[in-house]
Design a protein around this motif. Structure first.
Motif, PDB file in Angstrom:
ATOM      1  N   ARG A   1       0.826  -1.206   0.000  1.00  0.00           N
ATOM      2  CA  ARG A   1       0.000   0.000   0.000  1.00  0.00           C
ATOM      3  C   ARG A   1       0.864   1.262   0.000  1.00  0.00           C
ATOM      4  O   ARG A   1       0.566   2.233  -0.712  1.00  0.00           O
ATOM      5  CB  ARG A   1      -0.930  -0.009   1.217  1.00  0.00           C
ATOM      6  CG  ARG A   1      -1.970  -1.139   1.180  1.00  0.00           C
ATOM      7  CD  ARG A   1      -2.988  -0.989   2.287  1.00  0.00           C
ATOM      8  NE  ARG A   1      -2.404  -1.139   3.617  1.00  0.00           N
ATOM      9  CZ  ARG A   1      -2.286  -2.307   4.245  1.00  0.00           C
ATOM     10  NH1 ARG A   1      -2.678  -3.431   3.648  1.00  0.00           N
ATOM     11  NH2 ARG A   1      -1.774  -2.376   5.452  1.00  0.00           N
ATOM     12  N   GLU A   2       1.948   1.222   0.789  1.00  0.00           N
ATOM     13  CA  GLU A   2       2.821   2.398   0.892  1.00  0.00           C
ATOM     14  C   GLU A   2       3.484   2.739  -0.437  1.00  0.00           C
ATOM     15  O   GLU A   2       3.668   3.914  -0.773  1.00  0.00           O
ATOM     16  CB  GLU A   2       3.894   2.133   1.955  1.00  0.00           C
ATOM     17  CG  GLU A   2       4.906   3.257   2.137  1.00  0.00           C
ATOM     18  CD  GLU A   2       6.006   2.870   3.110  1.00  0.00           C
ATOM     19  OE1 GLU A   2       7.115   3.427   2.991  1.00  0.00           O
ATOM     20  OE2 GLU A   2       5.777   2.006   3.981  1.00  0.00           O
TER      21      GLU A   2
ATOM     22  N   ALA B   1       2.425   1.909  -3.493  1.00  0.00           N
ATOM     23  CA  ALA B   1       1.506   1.709  -4.618  1.00  0.00           C
ATOM     24  C   ALA B   1       1.753   2.699  -5.750  1.00  0.00           C
ATOM     25  O   ALA B   1       1.570   2.370  -6.926  1.00  0.00           O
ATOM     26  CB  ALA B   1       0.064   1.821  -4.122  1.00  0.00           C
TER      27      ALA B   1
END
Length: 444
Positions: free
Chosen positions: A290-291, A293
């Motif tokens: 997520r970080e 992405a």
């Protein structure tokens, strides 16, 4: 018996025994919480109370390493001792599930019948007594910096010789122990053998009471090359093809974003670049996905994904596969060195022919890191821009990469004799073998 430290040592140690005894009823709740978070094996919590002894016949050596690095350091030492003493059995304890898993995977099959693993008991007097009375080790070896007062005191009271090997003690830790000099003298003076990684470590240990501490070097530099199963290696090579690969190995929080920035800079120079990030703690994988992405093209190994043509960053969020990734990479940043963690072992990459890049924070491996840089076996980088520049030069200049790996291989080879030397010193702490003196030695 512990060396006499007088009442100045006795009172703090008695207070520690009292605190840990009074707190023991709360520890099952703490362990249960850790088990729910995956940090303890729920089926083996009794081992943390010192239960589960299954002592084999004959001489038994207990070795303890807290986590993955320390337990891996024990393996070449166990192999050397097994060659010297064919009658010797081994109890290996660790404090983490990851270390237990790695040990199970990397223990040579021929040695496995002579080795048992347990999780180390918590430092509670009753737990320590139950553990030592059940296993009755003939000698004990603590690796690096595992100083547990109740365990050490209980072993000394039972006449068990204790060695502290691959010992390291930071200046900060030494200052902490220095505030309790009598306690330090009593605990560090209890060791029959102290073999430190560096002369600085040895000097700090001598100042605290380990009068005969010697600087012998670092067992981590003697480890066998990290393994890689051939089917997985072949599958990854097929998936990657001819793409250049930059690896960030054993990264810590704060480094992954820097690696992603370096990847973005390098893509202009190397359009097919694949960057592999292997977090030190694999459970960070989904959060990292997520970080990062915005970098696009993220794939996670823990999800069974392979790096495809559209993968820019491959998150190798699994345990025990660094040997695989070092074999695939054209250059590797050693994690923990771009942030103030102190760095991981750079010789793991060097042994597998992978050029090494190091950040500015390598205090965990100061001597070997400085030696590698001075010998041209590693390059220093201090951020995303420098990482992109150094990685780009290594990935595009085969002669430079070759000279780095050759220099690193020479340094790695120098560390090969330490396990045998250390095994000889530890053997002297054990009861004599019934075969000693007849000239018999097992095959190497």
């Amino acid at each position: 018996m512990l060396p006499d430290g007088g009442w100045r040592a006795g009172l703090p140690l008695a207070a520690w025994r009292a605190v840990t005894t009074l707190g023991a009823p709360l520890l099952p709740f703490w362990l249960a919480g850790r088990a729910r978070r995956g940090k303890e094996d729920p089926a083996r919590l009794r081992e943390r109370r010192g239960e589960g002894a299954a002592r084999p016949p004959g001489p038994l050596l207990w070795l303890h390493g807290a986590s993955v690095g320390e337990s891996q350091s024990a393996l070449p030492l166990v192999e050397a001792l097994a060659r010297v003493r064919p009658d010797l059995h081994f109890l290996l304890t660790t404090g983490t599930r990851t270390a237990a898993q790695v040990l199970a995977e990397r223990l040579p099959p021929g040695l496995a019948p002579r080795v048992q693993h347990r999780f180390v008991p918590l430092d509670v007097p009753a737990h320590a007594a139950r553990f030592l009375d059940g296993w009755r080790p003939d000698a004990a070896v603590l690796i690096e910096s595992e100083i547990w007062p109740n365990l050490i005191g209980a072993a000394a009271a039972r006449g068990v010789p204790i060695a502290l090997v691959n010992a390291r003690l930071s200046a900060r830790s030494a200052r902490g122990w220095g505030r309790l000099p009598a306690v330090a003298r009593r605990l560090f003076g209890a060791f029959a053998l102290v073999a430190a990684q560096t002369e600085e470590d040895a000097a700090r240990l001598r100042a605290l009471g380990a009068a005969d501490a010697r600087a012998w070097g670092n067992l981590k530099f003697s480890a066998r090359p990290l393994p890689a199963p051939e089917p997985e290696l072949a599958a990854m090579r097929a998936a990657i093809g001819a793409r250049p690969v930059l690896l960030a190995a054993s990264t810590h929080p704060g480094e992954d974003a820097q690696v992603a920035k370096a990847h973005g800079r390098l893509r202009a120079r190397l359009p097919g670049l694949l960057t592999v990030i292997a977090p030190r703690h694999p459970e960070r994988g989904p959060a990292l996905a997520r970080e990062l992405a915005e970098a696009g093209g993220i794939a996670l190994r823990s999800a069974g994904e392979m790096p495809g043509p559209g993968t820019a960053i491959y998150l190798a969020d699994t345990i025990g596969e660094l040997g695989l990734h070092y074999r695939l990479a054209g250059a590797a940043l050693i994690g923990g060195s771009l942030v103030p963690h102190g760095g991981q072992n750079p010789l793991e990459a060097a042994r597998l022919g992978c050029p090494v890049l190091l950040g500015p924070h390598t205090q965990n491996f100061t001597a070997i890191a400085d030696r590698m840089v001075e010998a041209g076996a590693a390059l220093r980088v201090d951020g995303p821009e420098a990482l992109a520049e150094a990685a780009g030069s290594v990935l595009t200049e085969p002669d430079r990469a070759r000279s780095m790996t050759e220099a690193a291989a020479r340094i790695a080879a120098d560390a090969g004799a330490l396990p045998e030397r250390m095994a000889g010193a530890i053997e002297a702490l054990l009861p004599a073998s019934p075969h000693q003196g007849d000239g018999a030695r097992p095959a190497a």
